[in-house]
Motif scaffolding. Sequence first.
Motif, PDB file in Angstrom:
ATOM      1  N   ILE A  98       7.251 -20.431   0.590  1.00 28.97           N
ATOM      2  CA  ILE A  98       7.361 -19.699  -0.678  1.00 28.97           C
ATOM      3  C   ILE A  98       5.993 -19.653  -1.358  1.00 28.97           C
ATOM      4  CG2 ILE A  98       8.343 -19.761  -3.000  1.00 28.97           C
ATOM      5  CD1 ILE A  98      10.899 -20.890  -1.778  1.00 28.97           C
ATOM      6  N   ALA A  99       5.290 -20.779  -1.366  1.00 31.24           N
ATOM      7  CA  ALA A  99       3.973 -20.827  -1.999  1.00 31.24           C
ATOM      8  C   ALA A  99       2.997 -19.879  -1.318  1.00 31.24           C
ATOM      9  CB  ALA A  99       3.438 -22.258  -1.973  1.00 31.24           C
ATOM     10  N   LEU A 100       3.076 -19.758   0.016  1.00 31.25           N
ATOM     11  CA  LEU A 100       2.206 -18.826   0.734  1.00 31.25           C
ATOM     12  C   LEU A 100       2.534 -17.367   0.369  1.00 31.25           C
ATOM     13  CD1 LEU A 100       2.085 -20.531   4.259  1.00 31.25           C
ATOM     14  CD2 LEU A 100       0.212 -20.355   2.591  1.00 31.25           C
ATOM     15  N   LYS A 101       3.815 -17.094   0.127  1.00 29.89           N
ATOM     16  CA  LYS A 101       4.198 -15.751  -0.318  1.00 29.89           C
ATOM     17  C   LYS A 101       3.603 -15.474  -1.704  1.00 29.89           C
ATOM     18  CE  LYS A 101       7.057 -14.764   3.146  1.00 29.89           C
ATOM     19  NZ  LYS A 101       6.762 -13.712   4.140  1.00 29.89           N
ATOM     20  N   ILE A 102       3.621 -16.491  -2.573  1.00 26.19           N
ATOM     21  CA  ILE A 102       3.039 -16.332  -3.907  1.00 26.19           C
ATOM     22  C   ILE A 102       1.543 -16.066  -3.781  1.00 26.19           C
ATOM     23  CG2 ILE A 102       2.572 -17.483  -6.106  1.00 26.19           C
ATOM     24  CD1 ILE A 102       5.158 -19.087  -5.662  1.00 26.19           C
ATOM     25  N   ARG A 103       0.902 -16.755  -2.847  1.00 32.75           N
ATOM     26  CA  ARG A 103      -0.536 -16.557  -2.637  1.00 32.75           C
ATOM     27  C   ARG A 103      -0.827 -15.119  -2.229  1.00 32.75           C
ATOM     28  NH1 ARG A 103      -4.070 -17.137   1.895  1.00 32.75           N
ATOM     29  NH2 ARG A 103      -6.188 -17.751   1.239  1.00 32.75           N
ATOM     30  N   THR A 150       2.280 -27.106  -4.982  1.00 31.22           N
ATOM     31  CA  THR A 150       2.605 -27.090  -3.544  1.00 31.22           C
ATOM     32  C   THR A 150       1.359 -26.956  -2.676  1.00 31.22           C
ATOM     33  OG1 THR A 150       4.711 -26.022  -4.118  1.00 31.22           O
ATOM     34  CG2 THR A 150       4.043 -25.977  -1.805  1.00 31.22           C
ATOM     35  N   LEU A 151       0.460 -26.039  -3.033  1.00 31.93           N
ATOM     36  CA  LEU A 151      -0.704 -25.769  -2.177  1.00 31.93           C
ATOM     37  C   LEU A 151      -2.017 -26.307  -2.747  1.00 31.93           C
ATOM     38  CD1 LEU A 151      -0.116 -22.093  -0.920  1.00 31.93           C
ATOM     39  CD2 LEU A 151       0.299 -24.222   0.298  1.00 31.93           C
ATOM     40  N   GLU A 161      12.573 -29.250   3.550  1.00 31.59           N
ATOM     41  CA  GLU A 161      12.342 -28.895   2.148  1.00 31.59           C
ATOM     42  C   GLU A 161      10.872 -28.550   1.927  1.00 31.59           C
ATOM     43  OE1 GLU A 161      14.352 -28.457  -0.385  1.00 31.59           O
ATOM     44  OE2 GLU A 161      16.157 -28.900   0.763  1.00 31.59           O
ATOM     45  N   LEU A 162       9.985 -29.335   2.550  1.00 29.32           N
ATOM     46  CA  LEU A 162       8.555 -29.063   2.420  1.00 29.32           C
ATOM     47  C   LEU A 162       8.202 -27.721   3.059  1.00 29.32           C
ATOM     48  CD1 LEU A 162       5.687 -29.864   1.651  1.00 29.32           C
ATOM     49  CD2 LEU A 162       5.518 -31.067   3.851  1.00 29.32           C
ATOM     50  N   ARG A 163       8.764 -27.473   4.235  1.00 34.23           N
ATOM     51  CA  ARG A 163       8.485 -26.196   4.909  1.00 34.23           C
ATOM     52  C   ARG A 163       8.879 -25.006   4.025  1.00 34.23           C
ATOM     53  NH1 ARG A 163       9.196 -25.616  11.335  1.00 34.23           N
ATOM     54  NH2 ARG A 163       8.112 -27.495  12.019  1.00 34.23           N
ATOM     55  N   LEU A 164      10.059 -25.104   3.414  1.00 31.57           N
ATOM     56  CA  LEU A 164      10.526 -24.012   2.557  1.00 31.57           C
ATOM     57  C   LEU A 164       9.575 -23.824   1.375  1.00 31.57           C
ATOM     58  CD1 LEU A 164      12.630 -21.904   1.695  1.00 31.57           C
ATOM     59  CD2 LEU A 164      13.916 -23.751   0.581  1.00 31.57           C
ATOM     60  N   GLY A 182       0.789  -1.229   0.000  1.00 29.51           N
ATOM     61  CA  GLY A 182       0.000   0.000   0.000  1.00 29.51           C
ATOM     62  C   GLY A 182       0.818   1.275   0.000  1.00 29.51           C
ATOM     63  N   GLU A 183       0.111   2.380  -0.273  1.00 30.26           N
ATOM     64  CA  GLU A 183       0.712   3.711  -0.324  1.00 30.26           C
ATOM     65  C   GLU A 183       0.895   4.282   1.085  1.00 30.26           C
ATOM     66  OE1 GLU A 183       1.763   5.264  -2.922  1.00 30.26           O
ATOM     67  OE2 GLU A 183       0.785   4.351  -4.657  1.00 30.26           O
ATOM     68  N   GLY A 184       1.707   5.329   1.163  1.00 28.46           N
ATOM     69  CA  GLY A 184       1.879   6.055   2.411  1.00 28.46           C
ATOM     70  C   GLY A 184       2.752   5.358   3.431  1.00 28.46           C
ATOM     71  N   LYS A 185       3.589   4.409   2.983  1.00 23.79           N
ATOM     72  CA  LYS A 185       4.427   3.650   3.919  1.00 23.79           C
ATOM     73  C   LYS A 185       5.888   3.701   3.494  1.00 23.79           C
ATOM     74  CE  LYS A 185       0.648   0.397   4.827  1.00 23.79           C
ATOM     75  NZ  LYS A 185       0.203  -1.017   4.762  1.00 23.79           N
ATOM     76  N   LEU A 186       6.751   3.260   4.401  1.00 26.45           N
ATOM     77  CA  LEU A 186       8.170   3.103   4.104  1.00 26.45           C
ATOM     78  C   LEU A 186       8.411   1.662   3.678  1.00 26.45           C
ATOM     79  CD1 LEU A 186       8.157   5.674   6.027  1.00 26.45           C
ATOM     80  CD2 LEU A 186      10.454   4.973   6.704  1.00 26.45           C
ATOM     81  N   HIS A 187       9.056   1.495   2.531  1.00 25.62           N
ATOM     82  CA  HIS A 187       9.340   0.153   2.027  1.00 25.62           C
ATOM     83  C   HIS A 187      10.847   0.025   1.813  1.00 25.62           C
ATOM     84  CE1 HIS A 187       5.067  -0.329   1.520  1.00 25.62           C
ATOM     85  NE2 HIS A 187       5.009   0.699   0.687  1.00 25.62           N
ATOM     86  N   SER A 188      11.454  -0.854   2.567  1.00 25.39           N
ATOM     87  CA  SER A 188      12.895  -1.068   2.482  1.00 25.39           C
ATOM     88  C   SER A 188      13.189  -2.281   1.614  1.00 25.39           C
ATOM     89  CB  SER A 188      13.481  -1.277   3.884  1.00 25.39           C
ATOM     90  OG  SER A 188      14.807  -1.750   3.806  1.00 25.39           O
ATOM     91  N   PHE A 189      14.115  -2.113   0.682  1.00 24.70           N
ATOM     92  CA  PHE A 189      14.507  -3.228  -0.188  1.00 24.70           C
ATOM     93  C   PHE A 189      15.008  -4.402   0.638  1.00 24.70           C
ATOM     94  CE2 PHE A 189      17.486  -5.544  -2.915  1.00 24.70           C
ATOM     95  CZ  PHE A 189      16.740  -5.690  -4.074  1.00 24.70           C
ATOM     96  N   ALA A 190      15.759  -4.105   1.705  1.00 27.79           N
ATOM     97  CA  ALA A 190      16.319  -5.170   2.533  1.00 27.79           C
ATOM     98  C   ALA A 190      15.224  -5.972   3.232  1.00 27.79           C
ATOM     99  CB  ALA A 190      17.278  -4.577   3.570  1.00 27.79           C
ATOM    100  N   ARG A 191      14.067  -5.336   3.505  1.00 32.83           N
ATOM    101  CA  ARG A 191      12.991  -6.015   4.229  1.00 32.83           C
ATOM    102  C   ARG A 191      12.020  -6.764   3.317  1.00 32.83           C
ATOM    103  NH1 ARG A 191      11.017  -2.371   9.382  1.00 32.83           N
ATOM    104  NH2 ARG A 191      13.071  -2.043  10.300  1.00 32.83           N
ATOM    105  N   LEU A 192      12.120  -6.541   2.015  1.00 28.95           N
ATOM    106  CA  LEU A 192      11.188  -7.200   1.097  1.00 28.95           C
ATOM    107  C   LEU A 192      11.465  -8.687   0.949  1.00 28.95           C
ATOM    108  CD1 LEU A 192      10.850  -4.535  -1.726  1.00 28.95           C
ATOM    109  CD2 LEU A 192       9.125  -5.197  -0.046  1.00 28.95           C
ATOM    110  N   GLY A 193      12.707  -9.087   1.266  1.00 25.60           N
ATOM    111  CA  GLY A 193      13.043 -10.504   1.253  1.00 25.60           C
ATOM    112  C   GLY A 193      12.724 -11.173  -0.066  1.00 25.60           C
ATOM    113  N   ILE A 194      12.057 -12.310   0.021  1.00 22.56           N
ATOM    114  CA  ILE A 194      11.792 -13.113  -1.178  1.00 22.56           C
ATOM    115  C   ILE A 194      10.809 -12.451  -2.126  1.00 22.56           C
ATOM    116  CG2 ILE A 194       9.847 -14.426  -0.260  1.00 22.56           C
ATOM    117  CD1 ILE A 194      11.137 -16.892  -1.593  1.00 22.56           C
ATOM    118  N   TYR A 195      10.053 -11.434  -1.646  1.00 20.54           N
ATOM    119  CA  TYR A 195       9.141 -10.722  -2.533  1.00 20.54           C
ATOM    120  C   TYR A 195       9.889 -10.053  -3.681  1.00 20.54           C
ATOM    121  CZ  TYR A 195       5.234 -11.388   0.688  1.00 20.54           C
ATOM    122  OH  TYR A 195       4.237 -11.937   1.457  1.00 20.54           O
TER     123      TYR A 195
END
Length: 545
Positions: free
Chosen positions: A533-538, A464-465, A526-529, A432-445
Motif C-alpha cells: 500500500i505504501a508503495l502505491k502511495i509513493r 511504513t517506508l 501484515e507487513l507485506r500488505l 496519462g492521456e490517450g489510454k483506456l482506464h477501467s475502474f475495475a483495474r484501478l484497484g486500491i488507487y
Amino acid sequence: MNSSTSPISSASVRNILTLLVPRDAQLVAGVEGLDRRVTWATRMRARLPAFESVRGGELALLALSQLRRLDETLPHLLISLHKEGVAAIAVAAPSLVSLGSEAVIMADQFHLPLILLPSTASLEEIEREVITFVVSFRGEIERKATEISHQLMQLSIQGAGLQGVCEHLASTCNKWVILQDANQQVRFQAPPPGDDSPALPAALTEEALWLKGLTRITVPIQIRHEVVGYLSLIGNDGDLDYLERLVLGQVAPILALEFARERERSEVESRYSAEALMDVLQGNYQQPEEMLARARLLGYDLITPQIVTIFELSPDEPEYPAGSPQAQWSKRLRDELLRTWPVSWVSSETRRVLALLPISESIADIADAQGEKGIFTRLERVQVRMQQGNGSNDCLPVYTVGIGRFAKDIQQIPQSHREAQQALEIGRRLFGEGKLHSFARLGIYRLLFHLYGHLELSDFYQETLGPLLESDSRSNSALIETLEGFFRCNGNLSETARTMHLHRNSLLYRLGRIEELLGRSLEDPELRLSLQIALKIRYLQKESK
C-alpha cells in the motif's frame, strides 16, 4: 389561450361541506360557489391581520366571538377574503341570525359559500380534518393521473401515434382533445365518447368557447426548449379540474416524442436521446419502469446488463474548426462503437462521447475479472480501428477513456457512470492521456486517489517506508526499487534477481537489509500488505507532482 396548470386540489366546497355534515355544518349562502376548489384550510389568528399568507383556494375558519374581540365585522372580513380568493368561509356562531343579513347577502352576491358551524365547534380539529382530506384527495387524483399517463405511454410504445393517444385521452377524460402545431393550426381533434358531447365553435377562441359555456386548459408540447405544438382539453365551464391538469402535463412529453418521430430525426431526436441518456446515467427519473419505457421508445432495451464508457478529449487539445478531420473524431468513434455494439446508446458532444454498451448475459454472468477483460479487449480493438482508419496519427486528437463496471439493471447504471468518470479522472492523472482506464483495474488507487493529501495517508507512508527512504537517500542503496521488484515478482527470489539483473546473493543481502531496517520479517503478511500500500502511495505522489 388559457395555459393555466396550477396544481390546485380537485376537492370542491361541496366535498368539504359533506365532510362537515357530522359536525352540524350548514350552508347559509353562496350556493353557486359550491364547485369552487379547496386547496387548504386556515384558521383566523388572535390578532390583526386576521388571516395571513392567504394564497387563494383556502377554507377560512373563524369564530364570531373572536372576530368581535378584534373589533372586526364579518361583512368587512368577507370582502377582504373574497379579494384574496378564498374558496369558502366557515363561521362558528350561535345562530344564523348572529351572522347578520348583510354578510349573508354579500356572500350570495360573491357566490362565496358561507358555512355556519356550531359555536362550540373546534376550529383546530376542523382545520386538521379538512387539510388531511384535501391532501388525500389530491394524492388519489395524482395516482389516477399516473395510471392514465402509463396507459397513454403504452399506446405510444405500441405505435398508436398522435391520433391514437389523443383519442384515448379524450375517451378517458371525457373531454374534447385538440392538438395544434406550433402556429396553433389544428392538426387533430378527438371528441369525448357519446352523442351528447358539446359542439365546438368553428373558431377556437376564448370568446367563442365562452359563448358556448365551454372552457379549456392548454399546455405547450416542447422538445427541449422549442415549442412544437399545443395540447388542449375542452369541456363545460367549471368541469376541468386537477386530474385533467395533471394528465395534460404528463401527456405532453409523450406527444413531444410523437412529434419528434414525424420530424426529420437527425438533430431533434439526437438531442432528446442525449437528454434521456443523461437521465438514465444520472438516475433522473421517478420510477425505473417509466425510464425503461422511455428508453424503448428511443429504441434501447435497458433490461439487459449495460456498461458505461466515457471518451473525452485531452484538456490540451484545442478547439478544432467544424468539419475538420479532428473535429470529426466523435462521429468516427460513434460509428466504430455502433459497429461493435449495434444497439449501443451513444451521445456525441464536441469534446466528449458517452456510451451505454449492452453486455450479453453470458458475459455478465461470468467472473467479473474475466468479463471485464473481454469488454476491455473489445474497446482496445475499437481504438486500433480508429487509428487504422485515420491514416495519420497526427490527425486524430488525443482522448482518454473511462470504463465503469457492469450494471446488471437500470438502477445500477448511475453507479457505473460515476465509476467511468472516476476511472477517467484517476487514470489520466496517474497513467496519462490517450489510454483506456477501467475502474475495475484501478484497484486500491480508487481509495488512495481520494485520500491523497490527507495527513493520515502521509503519516502511514512515512511510518511504513521511512527507514528505507532514508537509507536510499543516504547511501543510494536502491532498497525501495528492490522492494518493488520483489512484490512485482510475487516474492519469487529467482525471478526477482533475473528481472533486476542482480546476483541472488546481492538480492538476499538487500532483502535482509530491508528486514533489518524495518525490524520485521518480509514473511509477515501484515507487513507485506502495508508495504505494498505504501508503495502505491509513493507512485501516487510521484505521478501527482
